[in-house]
Design an enzyme around this catalytic site. Structure first.
Site, PDB file in Angstrom:
ATOM      1  N   GLY A  21       0.814  -1.206   0.000  1.00  0.00           N
ATOM      2  CA  GLY A  21       0.000   0.000   0.000  1.00  0.00           C
ATOM      3  C   GLY A  21       0.845   1.250   0.000  1.00  0.00           C
ATOM      4  N   MET A  23       1.078   3.403   2.345  1.00  0.00           N
ATOM      5  CA  MET A  23       1.653   3.720   3.649  1.00  0.00           C
ATOM      6  C   MET A  23       2.202   2.511   4.383  1.00  0.00           C
ATOM      7  SD  MET A  23      -1.312   6.402   4.755  1.00  0.00           S
ATOM      8  CE  MET A  23      -2.568   5.411   3.965  1.00  0.00           C
ATOM      9  N   ALA A  24       1.727   1.325   4.045  1.00  0.00           N
ATOM     10  CA  ALA A  24       2.177   0.125   4.751  1.00  0.00           C
ATOM     11  C   ALA A  24       2.093  -1.073   3.819  1.00  0.00           C
ATOM     12  CB  ALA A  24       1.325  -0.101   5.996  1.00  0.00           C
ATOM     13  N   ASN A  25       2.887  -2.093   4.128  1.00  0.00           N
ATOM     14  CA  ASN A  25       2.843  -3.361   3.400  1.00  0.00           C
ATOM     15  C   ASN A  25       2.310  -4.442   4.336  1.00  0.00           C
ATOM     16  OD1 ASN A  25       3.991  -2.143   1.133  1.00  0.00           O
ATOM     17  ND2 ASN A  25       6.074  -2.551   1.864  1.00  0.00           N
ATOM     18  N   VAL A  26       1.609  -5.411   3.761  1.00  0.00           N
ATOM     19  CA  VAL A  26       1.003  -6.483   4.554  1.00  0.00           C
ATOM     20  C   VAL A  26       1.613  -7.811   4.136  1.00  0.00           C
ATOM     21  CG1 VAL A  26      -1.138  -7.600   5.272  1.00  0.00           C
ATOM     22  CG2 VAL A  26      -1.145  -5.168   4.724  1.00  0.00           C
ATOM     23  N   ASP A 135     -11.956   5.407   4.572  1.00  0.00           N
ATOM     24  CA  ASP A 135     -11.556   4.730   3.336  1.00  0.00           C
ATOM     25  C   ASP A 135     -12.315   3.418   3.173  1.00  0.00           C
ATOM     26  OD1 ASP A 135     -10.200   4.462   0.952  1.00  0.00           O
ATOM     27  OD2 ASP A 135      -8.442   3.529   1.839  1.00  0.00           O
TER      28      ASP A 135
END
Length: 675
Positions: A21, A23-26, A135
């Site tokens: 994403g 702002m962050a990765n999962v 969102d």
């Protein structure tokens, strides 16, 4: 990016990447202690050096962990690894809602409502904790293999919304579901989430989003300026009441939207009811207006100078024709009391105008005002002030709306009605746990209506009775005064059929019902005009569902219509499973057995390398015995290069478990584990 196999926080081994994403990765990871798959969200590496961003991530992750709800992805752990914040969440093995819609559209309308009910329930809890998602979109809504909804990314959008860390791609990816005020950069409120929910509902029904465009800006402009495309023009089978839920949730002005997610859920749940089949289309109260100046025909602008004013007066005087004879009013004016007549005449004219305006200018139709979440008396006054009458007051249990406050109206707010028509109020009767009323002896129709208005499901059974009047209730399956949840409870009412037809004998010799099924006992009672009083208890001797005993006993002669008490077996009482956690530490000694890594091909992923065991550290093997594991099978197999602590859960119902730890081929711990 984090490499596969990396042990995050010394506990979560990275398996694969689930998503990236703005702002962050999962990542998909394995919890090596509890041996389960989890999802780990990690702040992007290019943002890790911003202390303010890290603080927000940590704070919002902790806040999100307070949102405990079956339809919200659970936060299991929060921590940092070498200064990199991460959040551990439950892993949902299933598609997101976008994929589900794409593969299964068109959806059955009841399936649509089932899915939306779960989403609305989760959002209602978040809003109760003052968390605005910002969102909401199908890509952030997951579905497990059983069809249960799980909303992800709660709170992160609120936390990471500053200009220093806003990522253009993440914002533009959500523009199809953004409210008009969000696209304009205005204040985002709970009603902004409700707008997004309305767009999601539209997509569930139709399979597509309402607005598309070549650029995100063109889509945003459509949200702000164009009405939502009609669902019923595409599919006439969609009831107007259901389309109205979409229209109200996606009203351009936030004041026209639902006051809360709970109110939207209540309206949605009744949208397929037959009594709403003739509902008119929803019309917002605060529509977009043209601020254009309208010039009325014949309007003359006011003179701006004294000279022009005098000229006009003079011309008017000159144009007034002279009369040889004074009129009645001229004679009155000449009299010294002329002003009294003038006042009386002016008063009569004003009275006539007011009467005419009040009688003729009232609109024939009025919009039903929104009276949800306000007290019953205040709601009645507001309806009456709008020119409507109060119809039925229906009491209904609610976990979300305070007792005595309005849950919803029928017709719902925003619908147009003729002035003077009635509006029913659905009023909260309080929290979910209520006492079951005593309806024994009451008329069935009245008792059933009373119970159903409280939220109970009612089942009717008829029996002969020599004591209870036909149509009245002999007994109820749940005793009066017991506290239950009405929405999850079914009450069976046994209703009198009157006296049984005359037979040879009015007495019955009871047969032995021991070990009969409950259904057989009920058939026997019905055939002989008897009433059963059913009780349940645990039994180690009698199979579940069979009769343990009866009172009066077998062979007793009783009158038809008598009550027989029976005890039905619930089966043996299961002993509660006990989970015991055993904590211990294995010390690193640095003398690995050279042959340890070569004798077993079933090691963890590190054992597949070609390095010798001495370079991998101490070889540790853990064996456990409990209700789910055998001591002969390896429970954990790993290498360590430092002292490592372990926390092993044991499931033990009866007896004891056992723990054995082997380091470099030598048993260093072997002990029993008991409750």
């Amino acid at each position: 990016m984090i490499d596969k196999g990396y042990l995050l926080g010394e506990r979560y081994r990275i398996i694969d990447t689930l998503g990236e994403g703005g702002m962050a990765n999962v990542y998909l990871a394995e919890d090596i202690i509890l041996q389960r798959k989890v999802a780990v969200k990690i702040l992007r590496l290019d943002l890790q050096n911003e202390p303010q961003t890290q603080a927000r991530f940590q704070r919002e992750a902790l806040a999100t962990s307070e949102l405990s709800h079956p339809n919200i992805v659970s936060v299991l752990d929060v921590g940092t690894d070498h200064g990199l914040p991460y959040m551990v969440m439950e892993y949902v093995d299933g598609p997101d809602l976008k994929e589900y819609i794409r593969e299964n559209s068109p959806l059955d309308l009841r399936e649509v409502i089932r899915i939306m009910d779960q989403i609305l329930s989760a959002v209602a809890l978040a809003h109760k904790h003052n968390v605005i998602h910002r969102d909401l979109k199908p890509q952030n809504i997951l579905m497990d293999k059983r069809g249960n909804i799980k909303i992800a990314d709660f709170g992160i959008a609120v936390a990471l919304n500053q200009s220093s860390i806003t990522q253009t791609n993440s914002v533009m990816g959500s523009v199809h579901y953004m409210s008009p005020e969000q696209t304009r950069g205005g204040l985002v409120t709970k009603q902004s989430d409700i707008y997004s929910l309305g767009i999601i509902l539209y997509e569930l029904i139709t399979g597509t989003v309402p607005f598309n465009g070549d650029t995100p800006v063109s889509v945003a402009l459509k949200h702000a300026q164009e009405p939502i495309p009609s669902i019923r023009k595409k599919d006439k089978s969609v009831p107007q009441a259901l389309e109205n839920v979409v229209l109200k949730a996606t009203a351009k002005d936030p004041r026209d939207r639902y006051a809360s997610a709970q109110v939207m859920k209540a309206d949605l749940d009744s949208s397929l009811d037959p009594e709403r089949s003739d509902e008119p289309i929803f019309v917002p109260n605060h529509g977009n207006s043209d601020d254009k100046t309208i010039v009325l025909p014949g309007f003359k602008p006011q003179k701006t100078t004294a000279e022009e004013s005098k000229k006009e007066e003079k011309s008017e005087v000159e144009e007034t024709p002279k009369k040889e004879k004074k009129s009645f009013w001229q004679n009155v004016k000449a009299h010294k009391w002329w002003w009294i007549f003038s006042v009386i005449a002016a008063g009569l004219i004003i009275f006539i105008m007011i009467f005419a305006l009040s009688g003729n200018n009232q609109p024939k139709q009025v919009n039903v005002p929104d009276v949800t979440n306000i007290a019953e008396n205040a709601a009645e006054r507001r309806l009456e002030a709008a020119g409507l009458q109060v119809g039925k007051i229906i009491r209904r249990q609610s976990d979300d709306v305070k007792k005595g406050y309005v849950i919803a109206t029928n017709p719902t707010a925003g619908n147009s009605l003729d002035r003077g028509k009635s509006v029913n109020l659905i009023v909260s009767s309080g929290s979910s746990m209520v006492k079951v009323p005593d309806v024994v002896g009451d008329d069935y129709d009245k008792a059933a209506e009373k119970l159903e208005n409280q939220g109970f499901d009612v089942v009717r059974e008829d029996q002969f009775s020599s004591k209870i009047t036909q149509g009245n209730i002999i007994s109820q399956s749940i005793a009066a005064g017991v506290e239950v949840k009405p929405t999850q409870t079914t009450i069976t009412l046994v209703v009198s059929r009157g006296k049984a037809p005359r037979q040879r004998s009015n007495t019955v010799t009871l047969k032995d019902l021991h070990n009969y099924s409950l259904k057989s006992a009920q058939d026997y009672a019905r055939d002989h005009g008897l009433t059963l009083q059913i009780n349940q208890e645990y039994s180690d001797d009698v199979e579940k569902g069979l009769i343990i005993s009866m009172d009066p006993g077998p062979g007793t002669k009783v009158d038809r219509g008598s009550t027989i008490a029976i005890k039905v077996s619930r089966g043996p009482k299961e002993e509660k499973e006990t989970t015991i956690t055993k904590n211990f530490t294995v010390n690193y000694v640095g003398t690995a057995d050279d042959s340890a890594g070569e004798t077993d091909n079933n090691k963890d992923e590190d054992s597949s390398s070609s390095k010798s065991s001495s370079t991998k550290g101490d070889h540790v093997q853990i064996y456990i015995k409990d209700d789910d594991h055998y001591l002969s099978n390896i429970y954990r197999d790993l290498y360590i290069k430092r002292d490592m602590s372990f926390s092993i859960p044991f499931s033990i119902k009866n007896g004891a478990g056992q723990l054995r730890v082997v380091r470099n081929g030598e048993t260093i711990l072997n002990e029993k584990v008991t409750k």
